[in-house]
Scaffold this active site. Structure first.
Site, PDB file in Angstrom:
ATOM      1  N   HIS A   1       0.829  -1.197   0.000  1.00  0.00           N
ATOM      2  CA  HIS A   1       0.000   0.000   0.000  1.00  0.00           C
ATOM      3  C   HIS A   1       0.874   1.261   0.000  1.00  0.00           C
ATOM      4  O   HIS A   1       0.436   2.314  -0.461  1.00  0.00           O
ATOM      5  CB  HIS A   1      -0.907   0.042   1.238  1.00  0.00           C
ATOM      6  CG  HIS A   1      -1.950  -1.034   1.255  1.00  0.00           C
ATOM      7  ND1 HIS A   1      -1.702  -2.297   1.728  1.00  0.00           N
ATOM      8  CD2 HIS A   1      -3.255  -1.025   0.859  1.00  0.00           C
ATOM      9  CE1 HIS A   1      -2.810  -3.022   1.622  1.00  0.00           C
ATOM     10  NE2 HIS A   1      -3.755  -2.278   1.103  1.00  0.00           N
TER      11      HIS A   1
ATOM     12  N   ASP B   1      -4.623  -6.244  -7.542  1.00  0.00           N
ATOM     13  CA  ASP B   1      -4.817  -5.538  -6.286  1.00  0.00           C
ATOM     14  C   ASP B   1      -5.099  -4.084  -6.656  1.00  0.00           C
ATOM     15  O   ASP B   1      -4.897  -3.656  -7.811  1.00  0.00           O
ATOM     16  CB  ASP B   1      -3.576  -5.674  -5.406  1.00  0.00           C
ATOM     17  CG  ASP B   1      -3.890  -5.601  -3.914  1.00  0.00           C
ATOM     18  OD1 ASP B   1      -4.990  -5.156  -3.558  1.00  0.00           O
ATOM     19  OD2 ASP B   1      -3.023  -5.995  -3.110  1.00  0.00           O
TER      20      ASP B   1
END
Length: 477
Positions: A178, A250
């Site tokens: 992230h 993702d």
């Protein structure tokens, strides 16, 4: 712009959005062929919301991250009714894991959700991993493989598609994708022996979807993250492992790839690498159109073959068709309610050292760690709430991340709630300081635990409402 090309580009886009109701632009996009929607806790998920989606496009692939444990979108405020993967791996009862997966699948089926972005099939080979940890079934490929299969069988046995993630394996990293691009420093041989077996097992079990990980793996491709690498997505996953289901990225706003390219370029490169669906965790009408237009432009200028885009769109439609074909199965499992399976699993997963019995409300000192970005900020550890439900005079003190001053202890019992003590030296140091003042304090760890010598210690191996309740029960037994 041809209508067919426009629609193909829309089919492979699966955005999330802000707000508790479907915005007008999303409704319009669904009517124009948008292939999917990704839901988060911020969207106030209920069956009315999903009926709105399907009124615009009955074939919409509605997706959600409902792993159980720390990663929940449907039960974020109270905590999950199911322990996470690590707790299930500690119990190591594949029948129980399948039962948990089936109940999670049943919960999603009742909402008409197509796809669960679970399970994590990552082997947590590095205990310092900041983003996988208790989301993994454990540290060995054999353990992770058998529970990945059980979870997939449970979810898909309820008529909802499962998604094994994060291919080729996010377990041997010290960076959260992230925030930045992780690098997996492993040879092809190590990948084949350690990281790939759970994905092979999931494919053999018929998993309908796989999610790519934003990981740089030099042994596969020294220049591109796996999501954008044809070597990883097509040659390895499609060719060597034989996966022919829907491959989804993702979220493309994660810094691991977003720091390299703009969203349109990421989408084009991912599709070219062999991905079928582009997950955009947070989108607007403008950003969605920009990605769509980048895909169309890439086809027109020859960067992205139209056949590849058409193949990707067909795999998205195939997943939707599979889901539609499971309608009778979803109806069959609707009444198959096992409300106690999550708590049974959480109780079985407890690992304890020493003994203690609370006979009055304790002072609970929460040694707060920052959860990874995969965990919704509102998700509670639940220990204080569980103890308060049993001992109403329980009091809580929260320490800031990275430590902080301990409260003044009085005659009340003390419970220290830590998370991932094995990962954080400052957590271990804070626990040690507290135990020096109160050797009788009880330590509860909700993550990858490190039991302090001589102290009463309870490890839940995960964050969930039922894990917290199981720990509280043990402390009051």
């Amino acid at each position: 712009m041809s209508g067919d090309l426009y629609r193909l580009a829309m089919t492979v886009l699966h955005p999330g959005y802000e707000g508790t109701s479907a915005p007008d632009w999303l409704r319009r996009a669904l009517g124009e062929g948008l292939g999917g929607v990704v839901l988060f806790a911020r969207n106030a998920i209920d069956d009315r919301l999903i009926r709105d989606f399907r009124a615009e496009n009955p074939d919409t692939v509605v997706s959600v991250d409902e792993e159980g444990g720390a990663v929940t979108r449907l039960e974020v405020m109270a905590g999950s009714s199911f322990p996470g993967n690590r707790a299930l791996g500690v119990v190591d009862d594949v029948k129980l894991t399948e039962q948990v997966g089936r109940q999670i699948g049943r919960m999603l089926a009742d909402l008409d959700i197509t796809l669960n972005y679970a399970p994590s099939a990552d082997v947590n080979s590095d205990p310092a991993n900041p983003v996988i940890g208790v989301r993994s079934f454990g540290p060995t490929p054999e353990l992770v493989s058998r529970h990945t299969v059980a979870y997939v069988n449970g979810v898909q046995g309820a008529g909802v598609a499962a998604c094994a993630k994060h291919f080729p394996g996010h377990g041997d990293t010290i960076t959260d994708s992230h925030l930045a691009l992780p690098t997996v420093h492993a040879s092809r041989e190590v990948l084949a022996e350690r990281d790939l077996p759970p994905f092979r097992a999931a494919i053999d079990a018929g998993v309908r979807s796989i999610m790519s990980g934003h990981l740089l793996i030099p042994a596969l491709d020294p220049s591109m993250p796996a999501t954008l690498s044809r070597t990883a997505m097509t040659e390895l996953l499609r060719g060597e492992l034989g996966f022919d289901g829907m491959l989804v990225t993702d979220a493309i706003e994660m810094r691991a790839v977003a720091a390299m390219f703009d969203p349109g370029e990421i989408a084009v490169r991912a599709l070219g690498a062999g991905v079928d669906a582009i997950c955009v965790g947070l989108s607007t009408e403008e950003s969605l159109h920009a990605i769509r237009d980048a895909i169309v432009a890439a086809v027109r200028n020859g960067t992205l073959p139209e056949e590849r885009l058409a193949q990707a769109a067909e795999r998205v439609r195939a997943l939707s068709s599979w889901y539609a074909a499971q309608a009778a199965l979803r109806q069959e499992v609707h009444d198959d309610v096992d409300e106690g399976v999550g708590l049974r699993a959480a109780r079985a997963a407890l690992t304890t050292q020493g003994s203690a019995t609370l006979d009055r409300g304790p002072l609970v000192v929460e040694i707060n760690t920052r959860f990874s970005k995969a965990v919704d900020p509102a998700t509670p550890t639940g220990i204080t709430a569980a103890l308060t439900s049993l001992l109403p005079d329980t009091e809580r003190v929260q320490l800031e991340p990275e430590g902080g001053e301990l409260p003044a202890f009085d005659e009340r019992p003390v419970v220290l709630v830590a998370h991932d003590a094995a990962r954080h030296a400052w957590v271990r140091d804070t626990v040690a300081r507290a135990l020096a003042l109160r050797p009788d304090a009880i330590v509860v760890d909700t993550g990858i635990a490190a039991a302090p010598e001589g102290a009463t210690h309870v490890a839940t191996h995960g964050i969930s409402r039922v894990s917290a309740l199981a720990a509280a029960e043990w402390l009051l037994r």
